[in-house]
Design a protein around this motif. Structure first.
Motif, PDB file in Angstrom:
ATOM      1  N   SER A  45       0.854  -1.181   0.000  1.00  0.00           N
ATOM      2  CA  SER A  45       0.000   0.000   0.000  1.00  0.00           C
ATOM      3  C   SER A  45       0.895   1.237   0.000  1.00  0.00           C
ATOM      4  O   SER A  45       1.996   1.215   0.548  1.00  0.00           O
ATOM      5  CB  SER A  45      -0.875  -0.023   1.261  1.00  0.00           C
ATOM      6  OG  SER A  45      -1.300   1.279   1.620  1.00  0.00           O
ATOM      7  N   PRO A  46       0.441   2.344  -0.590  1.00  0.00           N
ATOM      8  CA  PRO A  46       1.266   3.563  -0.588  1.00  0.00           C
ATOM      9  C   PRO A  46       1.420   4.212   0.785  1.00  0.00           C
ATOM     10  O   PRO A  46       2.305   5.068   0.950  1.00  0.00           O
ATOM     11  CB  PRO A  46       0.504   4.503  -1.537  1.00  0.00           C
ATOM     12  CG  PRO A  46      -0.419   3.635  -2.320  1.00  0.00           C
ATOM     13  CD  PRO A  46      -0.761   2.492  -1.414  1.00  0.00           C
ATOM     14  N   LEU A  47       0.597   3.850   1.756  1.00  0.00           N
ATOM     15  CA  LEU A  47       0.688   4.493   3.064  1.00  0.00           C
ATOM     16  C   LEU A  47       1.969   4.077   3.767  1.00  0.00           C
ATOM     17  O   LEU A  47       2.391   2.919   3.702  1.00  0.00           O
ATOM     18  CB  LEU A  47      -0.533   4.147   3.912  1.00  0.00           C
ATOM     19  CG  LEU A  47      -1.883   4.611   3.353  1.00  0.00           C
ATOM     20  CD1 LEU A  47      -3.015   4.284   4.320  1.00  0.00           C
ATOM     21  CD2 LEU A  47      -1.870   6.102   3.043  1.00  0.00           C
ATOM     22  N   GLN A  48       2.583   5.019   4.492  1.00  0.00           N
ATOM     23  CA  GLN A  48       3.905   4.787   5.052  1.00  0.00           C
ATOM     24  C   GLN A  48       3.927   3.615   6.022  1.00  0.00           C
ATOM     25  O   GLN A  48       4.946   2.908   6.129  1.00  0.00           O
ATOM     26  CB  GLN A  48       4.431   6.050   5.739  1.00  0.00           C
ATOM     27  CG  GLN A  48       3.595   6.546   6.914  1.00  0.00           C
ATOM     28  CD  GLN A  48       4.265   7.709   7.632  1.00  0.00           C
ATOM     29  OE1 GLN A  48       5.428   7.627   8.043  1.00  0.00           O
ATOM     30  NE2 GLN A  48       3.536   8.814   7.778  1.00  0.00           N
ATOM     31  N   ARG A  49       2.848   3.370   6.742  1.00  0.00           N
ATOM     32  CA  ARG A  49       2.865   2.277   7.706  1.00  0.00           C
ATOM     33  C   ARG A  49       3.005   0.925   7.014  1.00  0.00           C
ATOM     34  O   ARG A  49       3.566  -0.013   7.598  1.00  0.00           O
ATOM     35  CB  ARG A  49       1.622   2.310   8.591  1.00  0.00           C
ATOM     36  CG  ARG A  49       0.276   2.198   7.885  1.00  0.00           C
ATOM     37  CD  ARG A  49      -0.825   2.390   8.932  1.00  0.00           C
ATOM     38  NE  ARG A  49      -2.186   2.231   8.446  1.00  0.00           N
ATOM     39  CZ  ARG A  49      -2.943   3.216   7.967  1.00  0.00           C
ATOM     40  NH1 ARG A  49      -2.445   4.449   7.902  1.00  0.00           N
ATOM     41  NH2 ARG A  49      -4.190   2.996   7.583  1.00  0.00           N
ATOM     42  N   ALA A  50       2.513   0.811   5.796  1.00  0.00           N
ATOM     43  CA  ALA A  50       2.665  -0.422   5.019  1.00  0.00           C
ATOM     44  C   ALA A  50       4.020  -0.454   4.312  1.00  0.00           C
ATOM     45  O   ALA A  50       4.743  -1.460   4.360  1.00  0.00           O
ATOM     46  CB  ALA A  50       1.531  -0.552   4.013  1.00  0.00           C
ATOM     47  N   HIS A  51       4.368   0.645   3.667  1.00  0.00           N
ATOM     48  CA  HIS A  51       5.625   0.699   2.910  1.00  0.00           C
ATOM     49  C   HIS A  51       6.827   0.485   3.820  1.00  0.00           C
ATOM     50  O   HIS A  51       7.750  -0.283   3.492  1.00  0.00           O
ATOM     51  CB  HIS A  51       5.734   2.050   2.198  1.00  0.00           C
ATOM     52  CG  HIS A  51       7.031   2.279   1.503  1.00  0.00           C
ATOM     53  ND1 HIS A  51       8.033   3.068   2.045  1.00  0.00           N
ATOM     54  CD2 HIS A  51       7.519   1.815   0.328  1.00  0.00           C
ATOM     55  CE1 HIS A  51       9.063   3.080   1.234  1.00  0.00           C
ATOM     56  NE2 HIS A  51       8.785   2.330   0.182  1.00  0.00           N
ATOM     57  N   LEU A  52       6.843   1.125   4.995  1.00  0.00           N
ATOM     58  CA  LEU A  52       7.980   0.984   5.900  1.00  0.00           C
ATOM     59  C   LEU A  52       8.009  -0.397   6.543  1.00  0.00           C
ATOM     60  O   LEU A  52       9.083  -0.910   6.880  1.00  0.00           O
ATOM     61  CB  LEU A  52       7.946   2.086   6.967  1.00  0.00           C
ATOM     62  CG  LEU A  52       8.166   3.503   6.433  1.00  0.00           C
ATOM     63  CD1 LEU A  52       8.091   4.521   7.566  1.00  0.00           C
ATOM     64  CD2 LEU A  52       9.494   3.613   5.697  1.00  0.00           C
ATOM     65  N   THR A  53       6.844  -1.009   6.736  1.00  0.00           N
ATOM     66  CA  THR A  53       6.823  -2.398   7.212  1.00  0.00           C
ATOM     67  C   THR A  53       7.441  -3.315   6.168  1.00  0.00           C
ATOM     68  O   THR A  53       8.231  -4.216   6.494  1.00  0.00           O
ATOM     69  CB  THR A  53       5.378  -2.841   7.518  1.00  0.00           C
ATOM     70  OG1 THR A  53       4.854  -2.039   8.588  1.00  0.00           O
ATOM     71  CG2 THR A  53       5.327  -4.312   7.918  1.00  0.00           C
ATOM     72  N   ALA A  54       7.085  -3.096   4.907  1.00  0.00           N
ATOM     73  CA  ALA A  54       7.677  -3.901   3.836  1.00  0.00           C
ATOM     74  C   ALA A  54       9.191  -3.778   3.842  1.00  0.00           C
ATOM     75  O   ALA A  54       9.921  -4.780   3.733  1.00  0.00           O
ATOM     76  CB  ALA A  54       7.108  -3.476   2.486  1.00  0.00           C
ATOM     77  N   ARG A  55       9.701  -2.547   3.993  1.00  0.00           N
ATOM     78  CA  ARG A  55      11.151  -2.348   4.000  1.00  0.00           C
ATOM     79  C   ARG A  55      11.789  -3.012   5.226  1.00  0.00           C
ATOM     80  O   ARG A  55      12.901  -3.556   5.131  1.00  0.00           O
ATOM     81  CB  ARG A  55      11.472  -0.846   3.990  1.00  0.00           C
ATOM     82  CG  ARG A  55      11.269  -0.171   2.652  1.00  0.00           C
ATOM     83  CD  ARG A  55      12.214  -0.742   1.580  1.00  0.00           C
ATOM     84  NE  ARG A  55      13.582  -0.766   2.072  1.00  0.00           N
ATOM     85  CZ  ARG A  55      14.421  -1.797   1.902  1.00  0.00           C
ATOM     86  NH1 ARG A  55      14.032  -2.880   1.258  1.00  0.00           N
ATOM     87  NH2 ARG A  55      15.644  -1.739   2.377  1.00  0.00           N
ATOM     88  N   ALA A  56      11.103  -2.968   6.372  1.00  0.00           N
ATOM     89  CA  ALA A  56      11.646  -3.585   7.585  1.00  0.00           C
ATOM     90  C   ALA A  56      11.782  -5.095   7.420  1.00  0.00           C
ATOM     91  O   ALA A  56      12.674  -5.716   8.015  1.00  0.00           O
ATOM     92  CB  ALA A  56      10.756  -3.264   8.785  1.00  0.00           C
ATOM     93  N   ILE A  57      10.910  -5.691   6.625  1.00  0.00           N
ATOM     94  CA  ILE A  57      11.003  -7.126   6.339  1.00  0.00           C
ATOM     95  C   ILE A  57      12.041  -7.383   5.263  1.00  0.00           C
ATOM     96  O   ILE A  57      12.897  -8.273   5.397  1.00  0.00           O
ATOM     97  CB  ILE A  57       9.629  -7.673   5.888  1.00  0.00           C
ATOM     98  CG1 ILE A  57       8.567  -7.453   6.972  1.00  0.00           C
ATOM     99  CG2 ILE A  57       9.730  -9.157   5.544  1.00  0.00           C
ATOM    100  CD1 ILE A  57       7.144  -7.710   6.501  1.00  0.00           C
ATOM    101  N   MET A  58      11.994  -6.600   4.201  1.00  0.00           N
ATOM    102  CA  MET A  58      12.840  -6.853   3.030  1.00  0.00           C
ATOM    103  C   MET A  58      14.331  -6.725   3.340  1.00  0.00           C
ATOM    104  O   MET A  58      15.159  -7.376   2.692  1.00  0.00           O
ATOM    105  CB  MET A  58      12.452  -5.903   1.900  1.00  0.00           C
ATOM    106  CG  MET A  58      11.065  -6.151   1.329  1.00  0.00           C
ATOM    107  SD  MET A  58      10.585  -4.923   0.086  1.00  0.00           S
ATOM    108  CE  MET A  58      11.602  -5.444  -1.307  1.00  0.00           C
TER     109      MET A  58
END
Length: 280
Positions: free
Chosen positions: A105-118
């Motif tokens: 999702s474009p929202l930061q809470r989703a995008h930053l979660t993705a980066r924290a996993i990736m």
């Protein structure tokens, strides 16, 4: 739907193997992708070559945001949770098969979660950015976005509600979306991704309401029953499309939020080995 045992880091034979690295998925030969009748899952593994979505709910947002109906507002993640949940991010990264495509999702809470996993993914995947998909954003409650909970309760008086969601599934807030609208939007987004990337594993970091509506779409059960699913922060729900038919493999599978003792010992040993002999 009950949580599979492997959702808590307990590895059944042939799916996650300590021999291949903790939590790493071992894929079995692919069934006939176009024939649902050839795609029964009798064993513990998930086959490769199937159009599969790993739907991850974003991490915990700030305490201030949690005091409001934040809906589709772009509220930040809680920094303490980002730090404390590092073992969970690492565990999530190990559960997804190598070569998966990453979306958010474009929202930061989703995008930053993705980066924290990736960042815990192997090789070049660790440095990639997830592709942003507006279709998997959270429900917009329009003029009610950001209302404190008590003000929201006052605003919806006289409207239909749901025991496990603020509004009834057909209620459309002023300037916002009903959950039926969200189901249609999310279903379209997943269908477009499935058409564009057949036979691929895809991670989609999204939101609690949007993931519930993905399940509603996949199961064809409508919005009201799907709102009765629990979708916790950082949980995984897995859906597949095979021969144009959708099915659900798992719902609300939780990662390991604490590092197992054996893993701590292994990491300590790696650190000592990397430092080399102690200086005299």
């Amino acid at each position: 739907m009950s949580e599979p045992a492997w959702g808590q880091g307990r590895a059944p034979p042939g799916h996650f193997s300590d021999c291949e690295g903790h939590g790493r998925m071992i894929q079995t030969p692919s069934p006939v992708e176009h024939d649902p009748q050839a795609s029964f899952l009798d064993g513990p593994g998930l086959p490769s070559g199937v159009t599969r979505f790993w739907l991850v709910r974003h991490g915990v947002v700030t305490a201030q945001a949690r005091q409001t109906m934040y809906g589709s507002l772009d509220v930040p993640l809680c920094q303490d949770s980002l730090r404390d949940h590092e073992p969970a991010f690492r565990d999530l990264a190990q559960r997804v098969p190598e070569g998966a495509l990453w979306f958010s999702s474009p929202l930061q809470r989703a995008h930053l979660t993705a980066r924290a996993i990736m960042k815990h993914r192997p090789g070049a995947e660790a440095d990639k950015e997830p592709a942003l998909v507006p279709g998997v954003i959270e429900q917009s409650i329009g003029a009610w976005n950001g209302l404190p909970h008590e003000d929201f309760a006052e605003a919806i008086k006289g409207r239909s509600t749901h025991p496990f969601w603020g509004l009834g599934p057909l209620e459309r807030p002023p300037g916002g979306e009903s959950m039926a609208d969200v189901e249609q939007r999310v279903g379209l987004a997943l269908s477009e991704l499935a058409d564009a990337h057949p036979g691929r594993d895809m991670v989609v970091v999204s939101h609690g309401g949007a993931i519930r509506m993905a399940l509603a779409f996949a199961l064809g059960i409508g919005t009201e029953p799907a709102l009765r699913f629990t979708i916790q922060n950082l949980s995984i729900s897995i859906v597949e499309r095979i021969g144009g038919q959708w099915r659900v493999v798992g719902v609300n599978i939780m990662p390991a939020f604490e590092v197992p003792q054996w893993a701590n010992l292994a990491m300590q040993a790696e650190t000592v080995a990397a430092q080399g002999p102690a200086a005299e």
